[in-house]
Design a protein around this motif. Structure first.
Motif, PDB file in Angstrom:
ATOM      1  N   GLU A 132      76.323  31.286  -1.943  1.00 50.91           N
ATOM      2  CA  GLU A 132      75.540  30.058  -1.895  1.00 50.91           C
ATOM      3  C   GLU A 132      74.980  29.788  -3.279  1.00 50.91           C
ATOM      4  N   THR A 133      75.115  28.558  -3.732  1.00 52.36           N
ATOM      5  CA  THR A 133      74.576  28.209  -5.044  1.00 52.36           C
ATOM      6  C   THR A 133      74.177  26.749  -5.035  1.00 52.36           C
ATOM      7  N   GLU A 134      73.191  26.436  -5.882  1.00 57.78           N
ATOM      8  CA  GLU A 134      72.735  25.048  -5.961  1.00 57.78           C
ATOM      9  C   GLU A 134      72.490  24.720  -7.424  1.00 57.78           C
ATOM     10  N   ALA A 135      73.277  23.812  -7.959  1.00 57.38           N
ATOM     11  CA  ALA A 135      73.146  23.437  -9.369  1.00 57.38           C
ATOM     12  C   ALA A 135      72.245  22.221  -9.491  1.00 57.38           C
ATOM     13  N   THR A 136      71.201  22.366 -10.280  1.00 61.61           N
ATOM     14  CA  THR A 136      70.335  21.215 -10.560  1.00 61.61           C
ATOM     15  C   THR A 136      70.570  20.793 -11.994  1.00 61.61           C
ATOM     16  N   PHE A 137      70.273  19.551 -12.297  1.00 59.67           N
ATOM     17  CA  PHE A 137      70.624  19.013 -13.612  1.00 59.67           C
ATOM     18  C   PHE A 137      69.886  19.738 -14.740  1.00 59.67           C
ATOM     19  N   GLY A 138      68.607  19.956 -14.579  1.00 61.06           N
ATOM     20  CA  GLY A 138      67.822  20.512 -15.693  1.00 61.06           C
ATOM     21  C   GLY A 138      67.385  21.944 -15.489  1.00 61.06           C
ATOM     22  N   GLY A 139      67.758  22.569 -14.394  1.00 62.96           N
ATOM     23  CA  GLY A 139      67.242  23.910 -14.131  1.00 62.96           C
ATOM     24  C   GLY A 139      68.327  24.955 -14.090  1.00 62.96           C
ATOM     25  N   LEU A 140      67.899  26.193 -14.061  1.00 62.78           N
ATOM     26  CA  LEU A 140      68.854  27.282 -13.900  1.00 62.78           C
ATOM     27  C   LEU A 140      69.447  27.248 -12.493  1.00 62.78           C
ATOM     28  N   THR A 141      70.620  27.776 -12.371  1.00 64.92           N
ATOM     29  CA  THR A 141      71.328  27.694 -11.085  1.00 64.92           C
ATOM     30  C   THR A 141      71.329  29.041 -10.376  1.00 64.92           C
ATOM     31  N   PRO A 142      70.567  29.129  -9.299  1.00 63.96           N
ATOM     32  CA  PRO A 142      70.560  30.397  -8.574  1.00 63.96           C
ATOM     33  C   PRO A 142      71.777  30.542  -7.669  1.00 63.96           C
ATOM     34  N   TYR A 143      72.147  31.765  -7.429  1.00 66.65           N
ATOM     35  CA  TYR A 143      73.201  32.020  -6.449  1.00 66.65           C
ATOM     36  C   TYR A 143      72.751  33.150  -5.530  1.00 66.65           C
ATOM     37  N   THR A 144      73.317  33.208  -4.363  1.00 69.89           N
ATOM     38  CA  THR A 144      73.110  34.318  -3.441  1.00 69.89           C
ATOM     39  C   THR A 144      74.453  34.732  -2.879  1.00 69.89           C
ATOM     40  N   LEU A 145      74.797  35.980  -3.067  1.00 62.74           N
ATOM     41  CA  LEU A 145      76.037  36.531  -2.525  1.00 62.74           C
ATOM     42  C   LEU A 145      75.678  37.487  -1.387  1.00 62.74           C
ATOM     43  N   THR A 146      76.439  37.444  -0.322  1.00 63.53           N
ATOM     44  CA  THR A 146      76.191  38.363   0.780  1.00 63.53           C
ATOM     45  C   THR A 146      77.470  39.118   1.122  1.00 63.53           C
ATOM     46  N   PHE A 147      77.337  40.428   1.217  1.00 65.51           N
ATOM     47  CA  PHE A 147      78.441  41.309   1.605  1.00 65.51           C
ATOM     48  C   PHE A 147      78.007  42.059   2.858  1.00 65.51           C
ATOM     49  N   ALA A 148      78.958  42.426   3.677  1.00 60.65           N
ATOM     50  CA  ALA A 148      78.576  43.073   4.937  1.00 60.65           C
ATOM     51  C   ALA A 148      79.627  44.059   5.403  1.00 60.65           C
ATOM     52  N   LEU A 149      79.142  45.030   6.142  1.00 55.66           N
ATOM     53  CA  LEU A 149      79.982  45.904   6.967  1.00 55.66           C
ATOM     54  C   LEU A 149      79.427  45.794   8.380  1.00 55.66           C
ATOM     55  N   ASP A 150      80.276  45.574   9.361  1.00 54.24           N
ATOM     56  CA  ASP A 150      79.783  45.319  10.708  1.00 54.24           C
ATOM     57  C   ASP A 150      79.837  46.526  11.622  1.00 54.24           C
ATOM     58  N   SER A 151      80.442  47.605  11.195  1.00 55.44           N
ATOM     59  CA  SER A 151      80.573  48.756  12.100  1.00 55.44           C
ATOM     60  C   SER A 151      80.209  50.071  11.430  1.00 55.44           C
ATOM     61  N   SER A 152      79.538  49.968  10.304  1.00 53.48           N
ATOM     62  CA  SER A 152      79.162  51.184   9.585  1.00 53.48           C
ATOM     63  C   SER A 152      77.993  50.830   8.667  1.00 53.48           C
ATOM     64  N   SER A 153      77.218  51.830   8.320  1.00 48.05           N
ATOM     65  CA  SER A 153      76.095  51.584   7.431  1.00 48.05           C
ATOM     66  C   SER A 153      76.396  52.001   6.001  1.00 48.05           C
ATOM     67  N   GLY A 154      77.641  52.345   5.709  1.00 43.13           N
ATOM     68  CA  GLY A 154      77.960  52.762   4.358  1.00 43.13           C
ATOM     69  C   GLY A 154      77.596  54.215   4.113  1.00 43.13           C
ATOM     70  N   VAL A 155      77.817  54.669   2.908  1.00 43.95           N
ATOM     71  CA  VAL A 155      77.572  56.066   2.568  1.00 43.95           C
ATOM     72  C   VAL A 155      76.775  56.149   1.280  1.00 43.95           C
ATOM     73  N   TRP A 156      75.619  56.824   1.372  1.00 44.56           N
ATOM     74  CA  TRP A 156      74.845  57.117   0.165  1.00 44.56           C
ATOM     75  C   TRP A 156      75.283  58.473  -0.390  1.00 44.56           C
ATOM     76  N   ALA A 157      75.369  58.534  -1.704  1.00 44.02           N
ATOM     77  CA  ALA A 157      75.707  59.808  -2.349  1.00 44.02           C
ATOM     78  C   ALA A 157      74.975  59.857  -3.684  1.00 44.02           C
ATOM     79  N   THR A 158      75.013  60.987  -4.293  1.00 47.20           N
ATOM     80  CA  THR A 158      74.393  61.134  -5.592  1.00 47.20           C
ATOM     81  C   THR A 158      75.167  62.135  -6.416  1.00 47.20           C
ATOM     82  N   ALA A 159      75.087  61.953  -7.719  1.00 41.97           N
ATOM     83  CA  ALA A 159      75.769  62.888  -8.620  1.00 41.97           C
ATOM     84  C   ALA A 159      74.876  64.066  -8.947  1.00 41.97           C
ATOM     85  N   VAL A 160      73.601  64.005  -8.517  1.00 41.21           N
ATOM     86  CA  VAL A 160      72.643  65.057  -8.893  1.00 41.21           C
ATOM     87  C   VAL A 160      72.725  66.219  -7.914  1.00 41.21           C
TER      88      VAL A 160
END
Lengths: 149, 146
Positions: B118-146
């Protein structure tokens, strides 16, 4: 005893998913919301011939189970997985949550919930402000407030 | 290990989808991981009971785990060249990685869906955007290198 006002600065929160307690580091706030079953339902006992509606309290008492929801907001760390381990906790793992108002202090209250699940984790990472991690735990029964004294 | 405070800036967050960096100009990332709700309480009250009786659903929690990653930022004129995100098709999938720092935590979503842009360009202002990503059957995996 004079009232000693409580701020979260002295509090600790830990969660034990069954592999040993993990202290949640960077505590910013904790919200403990306990709700009872609610009021007993009023049953309509009006019968033919009555001149006004008549109600009676449900003889089986209130419906449903009490619920508890604990929300803990943490200042996130770069190495949260190794530090506070909040990102290492699995969703829907049941465990024991302990909120201690002031560890080692006589008469300090401790909230212990022995069977509560992590149901949501929200990590907010602003570019130029501190990142936060909000953990939400839920259960269908109440935990216990106790005092060491 | 001492608690090392984390901001998106100092952490040098890196977020990639299928090899594309996302995006220069980001301002905030919100990761929402959801488990199933607490187990439903089944009404097992029977005739003769003097009070309502309930039990935990023996099948456990209802619903699947899910996760959404929302990225908010400011668009650039040459976004396609900068990030490659505008060349990505909605509903396309890839491996989404949110990395806090080189040796810090990271979240991996395998099969993440690029759900909305989603984005909205205005003539004189900065243009914000919003990106959305999803997984519907899993919560993902957290890991660390430490």
């Amino acid at each position: 005893m004079a009232q000693v006002e409580f701020t979260g600065r002295s509090a600790t929160v830990s969660f034990d998913p069954g592999t040993g307690p993990v202290t949640l580091e960077g505590l910013l706030s904790g919200t403990i919301n306990q709700q009872g079953k609610g009021a007993t339902e009023q049953l309509d006992a009006t019968v033919w011939g009555d001149t006004a509606y008549t109600y009676m309290a449900d003889p089986l008492g209130p419906k449903g189970a009490p619920k508890a929801r604990v929300t803990v907001t943490l200042q996130d760390s770069v190495h949260a997985f190794a530090d506070g381990k909040q990102t290492a906790l699995a969703l829907n793992d049941s465990g024991t949550l302990v909120v201690d108002m002031a560890a080692g202090t006589a008469n300090a209250n401790t909230y212990t919930h022995t069977d509560i699940e992590l149901v949501e984790r929200v990590t907010t990472i602003p570019l130029t402000a501190l990142a936060t991690c909000q953990l939400t735990f839920e259960a269908n029964e109440l935990g216990a407030w106790t005092s060491p004294a | 290990m001492a608690h090392e405070e984390y901001t998106g800036k100092s952490g040098g967050s890196l977020i990639t989808l299928g090899g594309a960096s996302i995006p220069t100009g980001w301002r905030q990332i919100v990761i929402t991981e959801r488990g199933g709700p607490a187990k439903a309480q089944l009404d097992v009250t029977t005739a003769g009971d003097s009070a309502y009786t309930y039990m935990d659903d023996p099948l456990g929690s209802q619903g699947a785990k899910s996760v959404t990653v929302q990225v908010e930022g400011l668009l650039s004129v040459t976004d396609h060249k900068d990030t490659g995100m505008l060349s990505k098709s909605l509903d396309s999938t890839g491996v989404l990685i949110v990395k806090k720092a080189t040796d810090g935590d990271w979240l991996t979503l395998t099969g993440a869906i690029f759900r909305s842009h989603e984005t909205e360009a205005t003539f004189g202002g900065l243009t914000p955007y919003t990106l959305t990503f999803a997984l519907d059957s899993s919560s993902g995996v957290w890991a660390t290198a430490v």
